[in-house]
Design a protein around this motif. Structure first.
Motif, PDB file in Angstrom:
ATOM      1  N   TYR A  33       0.843  -1.192   0.000  1.00  0.00           N
ATOM      2  CA  TYR A  33       0.000   0.000   0.000  1.00  0.00           C
ATOM      3  C   TYR A  33       0.875   1.236   0.000  1.00  0.00           C
ATOM      4  O   TYR A  33       2.101   1.166   0.189  1.00  0.00           O
ATOM      5  N   ARG A  52       7.518   4.530  -4.941  1.00  0.00           N
ATOM      6  CA  ARG A  52       7.690   3.609  -3.802  1.00  0.00           C
ATOM      7  C   ARG A  52       6.709   2.445  -3.896  1.00  0.00           C
ATOM      8  O   ARG A  52       7.068   1.298  -3.617  1.00  0.00           O
ATOM      9  N   LYS A 147       6.552  -1.511   1.680  1.00  0.00           N
ATOM     10  CA  LYS A 147       5.371  -1.009   2.393  1.00  0.00           C
ATOM     11  C   LYS A 147       4.280  -2.071   2.323  1.00  0.00           C
ATOM     12  O   LYS A 147       3.272  -1.942   1.622  1.00  0.00           O
ATOM     13  N   GLU A 180      12.785   3.242  13.606  1.00  0.00           N
ATOM     14  CA  GLU A 180      11.818   4.297  13.243  1.00  0.00           C
ATOM     15  C   GLU A 180      10.621   4.162  14.169  1.00  0.00           C
ATOM     16  O   GLU A 180      10.623   3.337  15.079  1.00  0.00           O
ATOM     17  N   SER A 183       4.629   4.104  12.741  1.00  0.00           N
ATOM     18  CA  SER A 183       4.096   4.566  11.445  1.00  0.00           C
ATOM     19  C   SER A 183       4.698   5.914  11.046  1.00  0.00           C
ATOM     20  O   SER A 183       4.076   6.651  10.269  1.00  0.00           O
ATOM     21  N   ILE A 208       8.670   9.159   2.603  1.00  0.00           N
ATOM     22  CA  ILE A 208       8.668  10.228   1.600  1.00  0.00           C
ATOM     23  C   ILE A 208       8.782  11.586   2.296  1.00  0.00           C
ATOM     24  O   ILE A 208       9.545  12.456   1.861  1.00  0.00           O
ATOM     25  N   THR A 209       8.048  11.758   3.392  1.00  0.00           N
ATOM     26  CA  THR A 209       8.155  13.022   4.133  1.00  0.00           C
ATOM     27  C   THR A 209       9.606  13.229   4.565  1.00  0.00           C
ATOM     28  O   THR A 209      10.152  14.335   4.471  1.00  0.00           O
ATOM     29  N   THR A 245       3.458  11.219   6.326  1.00  0.00           N
ATOM     30  CA  THR A 245       2.476  11.785   5.417  1.00  0.00           C
ATOM     31  C   THR A 245       1.338  12.488   6.163  1.00  0.00           C
ATOM     32  O   THR A 245       0.869  13.530   5.734  1.00  0.00           O
TER      33      THR A 245
END
Ligand code: PDD
Length: 282
Positions: A33, A52, A147, A180, A183, A208-209, A245
């Motif tokens: 996803y 991605r 992902k 990390e 989420s 991506i952020t 995100t």
């Protein structure tokens, strides 16, 4: 307004959208996803997110359900039909529907689900006070760069954090280093003012952020170190923050109950949040 989802070629009221019980996403979490932010009615960083997604699918050897142009067309239509100004678009692709058998089925079309949703602005006190984080072992699989929709370890970590009154879980690898959040991507600002976040690899999702924030940080003249950092380094940090995100850039002011710096959101995080949002909205 009733929400509309897109599922396998059709726009349907989301409350009545259905998938087959033999969808491999349902039986095996056999899918990938991505989630793309929507700012002022427009997708932000769509190409990075779709790159991605393509990469996740090719690592899982799942075919792309449609061309990028077709996907973007559906995405824009969903944003419009759901009246989303600020929110997110969710895209999920699974290997498809087949009798339950672990091996890849032959001749099956991947299933595609897309949903668009409005997001509430973050609570003002979350922004002014900052988020709290608790650390715990990273119990996920070894390919966190994909992902995957298989998020049970992330779900359990986020729930454990919530039960301790924390906003996020920071996951710790066997060497005592932060990978990390459950989420979100994890960052610190050292006592000497360098930004630190873990480099891309199989241990984390390439956020991506995070990639955008790394670019704006360099533009702001900040020094960025791509390396793992330990829990102890995080305790000693001047500032800490997360990126994602849906949260953009969010200050972390407590880690395992210990205040970060002076316990208030710091100036570097504030600058990065502002700079990120101006790129995302552009
Ligand atoms: N979460 N790390 C993990 C494990 C994530 O699931 C996410 C994203 C991130 C941040 O990535 P990005 O900046 O590309 O959103 C890092 C998504 C939004 C989710 O599961 O809802």
């Amino acid at each position: 307004m009733a929400r509309i989802a897109y599922i396998n070629g059709r726009y349907v009221p989301q409350s009545r959208a259905q998938v087959a019980v033999e969808d491999r996403g349902y039986l095996f979490s056999d899918g990938a996803y991505d989630a793309i932010p929507v700012h002022n009615g427009h997708l932000s960083f769509a190409d990075r997110h779709l790159d991605r997604l393509d990469r996740s699918l090719s690592e899982l050897r799942i075919a792309r359900p449609m061309s990028r142009a077709a996907l973007l067309q559906v995405a824009h239509e969903l944003i419009r039909r759901n009246g989303v100004r600020n929110g997110g678009l969710y895209i999920q692709v699974t290997r498809g529907v087949a009798p339950r058998d672990h091996k890849f089925p032959k001749g099956v079309k991947p299933s595609l689900l897309m949903m668009a949703r409005k997001w509430k602005a973050p609570a003002p006190d979350l922004l002014s006070r900052g988020a709290t984080v608790v650390t715990m072992p990273d119990q996920r699989w070894a390919r966190r760069d994909i992902k995957s929709i298989s998020l049970i370890a992330n779900v359990l970590a986020k729930q454990a954090a919530a039960e301790q009154g924390a906003f996020e879980a920071w996951l710790i690898d066997d060497g005592g280093m932060v990978t990390e959040g459950s989420s979100t991507s994890a960052w610190i600002v050292t006592a000497t003012g360098e930004l630190v976040t873990r480099p891309d690899g199989t241990e984390i999702l390439p956020g991506i952020t995070r990639s955008v924030v790394a670019e704006v940080a360099r533009d702001l003249g900040l020094t960025l170190q791509l390396r793992p950092f330990s829990r102890e380094e995080a305790y000693a940090a001047r500032e800490a923050f997360l990126t994602s995100t849906s949260n953009f850039v969010l200050a972390i002011t407590r880690i395992d109950g210990k205040p970060v710096g002076n316990g208030k959101p710091g100036p570097i995080v504030a600058r990065l949040r502002e700079a990120y949002l101006s790129v995302a909205r552009a």
